[in-house]
Scaffold this active site. Structure first.
Site, PDB file in Angstrom:
ATOM      1  N   TYR A  45     -13.267   8.213 -12.574  1.00  0.00           N
ATOM      2  CA  TYR A  45     -13.218   6.306 -12.070  1.00  0.00           C
ATOM      3  C   TYR A  45     -13.959   5.267 -12.778  1.00  0.00           C
ATOM      4  O   TYR A  45     -13.658   4.754 -13.048  1.00  0.00           O
ATOM      5  CB  TYR A  45     -14.668   7.240 -10.816  1.00  0.00           C
ATOM      6  N   ASP A  65       3.458   2.597  -4.341  1.00  0.00           N
ATOM      7  CA  ASP A  65       2.864   3.583  -5.286  1.00  0.00           C
ATOM      8  C   ASP A  65       2.641   2.421  -6.692  1.00  0.00           C
ATOM      9  O   ASP A  65       3.225   2.403  -7.121  1.00  0.00           O
ATOM     10  CB  ASP A  65       3.793   4.444  -5.355  1.00  0.00           C
ATOM     11  N   ASP A 120       0.936  -1.506   0.093  1.00  0.00           N
ATOM     12  CA  ASP A 120       0.302  -0.025  -0.095  1.00  0.00           C
ATOM     13  C   ASP A 120       0.858   1.462  -0.039  1.00  0.00           C
ATOM     14  O   ASP A 120       2.532   1.058   0.278  1.00  0.00           O
ATOM     15  CB  ASP A 120      -1.058   0.174   1.523  1.00  0.00           C
TER      16      ASP A 120
HETATM   17  N1  NAD Z   1     -15.841   0.948  -2.122  1.00  0.00           N
HETATM   18  C1  NAD Z   1     -16.612   0.948  -3.117  1.00  0.00           C
HETATM   19  O1  NAD Z   1     -18.041   0.592  -2.587  1.00  0.00           O
HETATM   20  C2  NAD Z   1     -16.165  -0.081  -4.613  1.00  0.00           C
HETATM   21  C3  NAD Z   1     -17.507  -0.247  -5.533  1.00  0.00           C
HETATM   22  C4  NAD Z   1     -16.529  -0.802  -6.163  1.00  0.00           C
HETATM   23  C5  NAD Z   1     -14.971  -0.479  -6.715  1.00  0.00           C
HETATM   24  N2  NAD Z   1     -14.373  -0.504  -5.911  1.00  0.00           N
HETATM   25  C6  NAD Z   1     -12.625  -0.218  -5.551  1.00  0.00           C
HETATM   26  O2  NAD Z   1     -12.662  -1.481  -4.880  1.00  0.00           O
HETATM   27  C7  NAD Z   1     -11.166  -1.107  -4.528  1.00  0.00           C
HETATM   28  C8  NAD Z   1     -10.691  -1.279  -3.562  1.00  0.00           C
HETATM   29  O3  NAD Z   1     -11.123   0.135  -2.906  1.00  0.00           O
HETATM   30  P1  NAD Z   1     -12.005  -0.090  -0.932  1.00  0.00           P
HETATM   31  O4  NAD Z   1     -13.872   0.466  -1.567  1.00  0.00           O
HETATM   32  O5  NAD Z   1     -11.192  -0.768  -0.239  1.00  0.00           O
HETATM   33  O6  NAD Z   1     -10.908   1.394  -0.591  1.00  0.00           O
HETATM   34  P2  NAD Z   1     -10.040   1.541  -0.059  1.00  0.00           P
HETATM   35  O7  NAD Z   1     -10.057   3.694   0.530  1.00  0.00           O
HETATM   36  O8  NAD Z   1     -10.758   1.516   1.422  1.00  0.00           O
HETATM   37  O9  NAD Z   1      -8.707   1.042  -0.102  1.00  0.00           O
HETATM   38  C9  NAD Z   1      -8.075   0.737  -0.942  1.00  0.00           C
HETATM   39  C10 NAD Z   1      -6.183   1.438  -0.850  1.00  0.00           C
HETATM   40  O10 NAD Z   1      -5.633   1.675  -1.906  1.00  0.00           O
HETATM   41  C11 NAD Z   1      -4.542   2.286  -1.167  1.00  0.00           C
HETATM   42  N3  NAD Z   1      -3.956   3.149  -2.051  1.00  0.00           N
HETATM   43  C12 NAD Z   1      -4.491   5.057  -2.620  1.00  0.00           C
HETATM   44  N4  NAD Z   1      -4.083   4.631  -3.472  1.00  0.00           N
HETATM   45  C13 NAD Z   1      -2.729   4.349  -3.696  1.00  0.00           C
HETATM   46  C14 NAD Z   1      -1.641   4.018  -4.623  1.00  0.00           C
HETATM   47  N5  NAD Z   1      -1.092   4.668  -5.680  1.00  0.00           N
HETATM   48  N6  NAD Z   1      -0.625   3.806  -4.482  1.00  0.00           N
HETATM   49  C15 NAD Z   1      -1.186   1.466  -3.909  1.00  0.00           C
HETATM   50  N7  NAD Z   1      -1.856   1.848  -2.876  1.00  0.00           N
HETATM   51  C16 NAD Z   1      -3.355   3.398  -2.646  1.00  0.00           C
HETATM   52  C17 NAD Z   1      -5.188   3.171   0.164  1.00  0.00           C
HETATM   53  O11 NAD Z   1      -4.541   3.600   0.389  1.00  0.00           O
HETATM   54  C18 NAD Z   1      -6.113   2.688   0.393  1.00  0.00           C
HETATM   55  O12 NAD Z   1      -5.789   1.232   1.308  1.00  0.00           O
HETATM   56  C19 NAD Z   1     -10.589   0.110  -5.450  1.00  0.00           C
HETATM   57  O13 NAD Z   1      -9.836  -0.084  -6.797  1.00  0.00           O
HETATM   58  C20 NAD Z   1     -11.652   0.512  -6.049  1.00  0.00           C
HETATM   59  O14 NAD Z   1     -12.320   1.246  -6.788  1.00  0.00           O
HETATM   60  C21 NAD Z   1     -14.837  -0.016  -4.673  1.00  0.00           C
END
Ligand code: NAD
Length: 256
Positions: free
Chosen positions: A158, A63, A37
């Site tokens: 997005y 990253d 992360d």
């Molecule tokens: N939560 C939802 O409703 C939802 C719906 C559809 C898709 N998603 C997708 O699911 C995935 C996980 O999302 P989540 O909801 O668990 O989000 P979250 O924000 O809880 O977790 C995402 C993690 O990604 C890390 N991150 C951000 N930029 C980064 C980078 N440049 N390099 C490495 N790590 C990085 C963040 O620090 C965080 O820990 C994402 O791809 C998101 O787009 C989420």
């Protein structure tokens, strides 16, 4: 025997939400987990908990949008565990700006993490999976990569980035099937995670109340473990004849 015993899994975005749930579940199922992360302090604390619970895991800063950062993760993974069996390209961000509101910097930031990051991840691990004779890659898209409207929460970039992940997954499934590398995408609907908390929603119930009428299945919003279970199926040998699919986990939203 766990469902992932003997397998080495890299998971991105593992400090929070679905990536964290995936790291916890994969460790319980016997995988050696490389949790990565950009927010490395929180990540290290989470990995300590996984190890306390009997799991085998390491935390590495990554990253996803930077090639040199991927190179360092691959080097450390091979030094510690000697191979790579699984990659979960889960990290992602959301910026709630539409086509007219977004600036070029917003667009480029979302695309570089959500889309370029997924490509770089695959580019980094595939040569090692080829050497290993097999591999499983799971790319996190969204139902926003399939349908428009409320599901993209007003994020134009997005939505575009998640559509790109959907088609890049099928490209990779086609080209690397010959190497026994399976590549699938997961498409979450509304899931209560850190990303959603940052947007001001305080609980799964509160989130669900926003989506009643869109998703038919109560409680109308899911939890991170719902997605981690999808990751587990696609990472394990139970899905050994499955590649290029879109596994939708959305409480039925896309049937609407
Ligand atoms: N939560 C939802 O409703 C939802 C719906 C559809 C898709 N998603 C997708 O699911 C995935 C996980 O999302 P989540 O909801 O668990 O989000 P979250 O924000 O809880 O977790 C995402 C993690 O990604 C890390 N991150 C951000 N930029 C980064 C980078 N440049 N390099 C490495 N790590 C990085 C963040 O620090 C965080 O820990 C994402 O791809 C998101 O787009 C989420």
């Amino acid at each position: 025997m766990g469902r992932l015993s003997g397998k080495v899994a890299i998971i991105t975005g593992a400090a929070s939400g679905m990536g964290l749930a995936g790291a916890q579940l994969f460790a319980k199922e016997g995988a050696q987990v490389v949790a990565t992360d950009i927010t490395v302090d929180v990540l290290r604390e989470q990995v300590e908990e996984i190890i306390k619970d009997g799991g085998d895991a390491i935390a590495i800063e990554l990253d996803v949008s930077k090639k040199e950062s991927w190179d360092a993760v691959i080097e450390q993974t091979l030094a510690k565990y000697g191979k790579i069996d699984i990659l979960v390209n889960n990290a992602g961000i959301h910026i709630a700006k539409g086509i007219l509101e977004a600036e070029l910097a917003d667009w480029e930031k979302v695309m570089s993490i959500n889309c370029t990051g997924v490509w770089l991840g695959m580019k980094s691990v595939i040569p090692h999976m080829q050497k290993n004779g097999k591999g499983a890659i799971i790319n996190t898209s969204s139902i926003a990569g399939i349908i428009g409207g409320v599901s993209d929460a007003q994020g134009a970039a997005y939505s575009a980035s998640k559509g790109a992940v959907r088609s890049l997954t099928k490209h990779a499934a086609q080209w690397f099937g010959k190497d026994h590398i399976r590549v699938n995408s997961v498409h979450p609907g509304a899931i209560f995670t850190g990303m959603v908390e940052k947007a001001g929603i305080k609980s799964q119930e509160e989130m669900g109340s926003h989506y009643k009428g869109l998703a038919p299945l109560p409680p109308y919003a899911g939890e991170s473990m719902d997605i981690a279970n999808a990751y587990l199926y696609l990472a394990s040998d139970e899905s050994k004849f499955v590649t290029g699919i879109e596994l939708v986990v959305d409480g039925g939203w896309t049937t609407n």
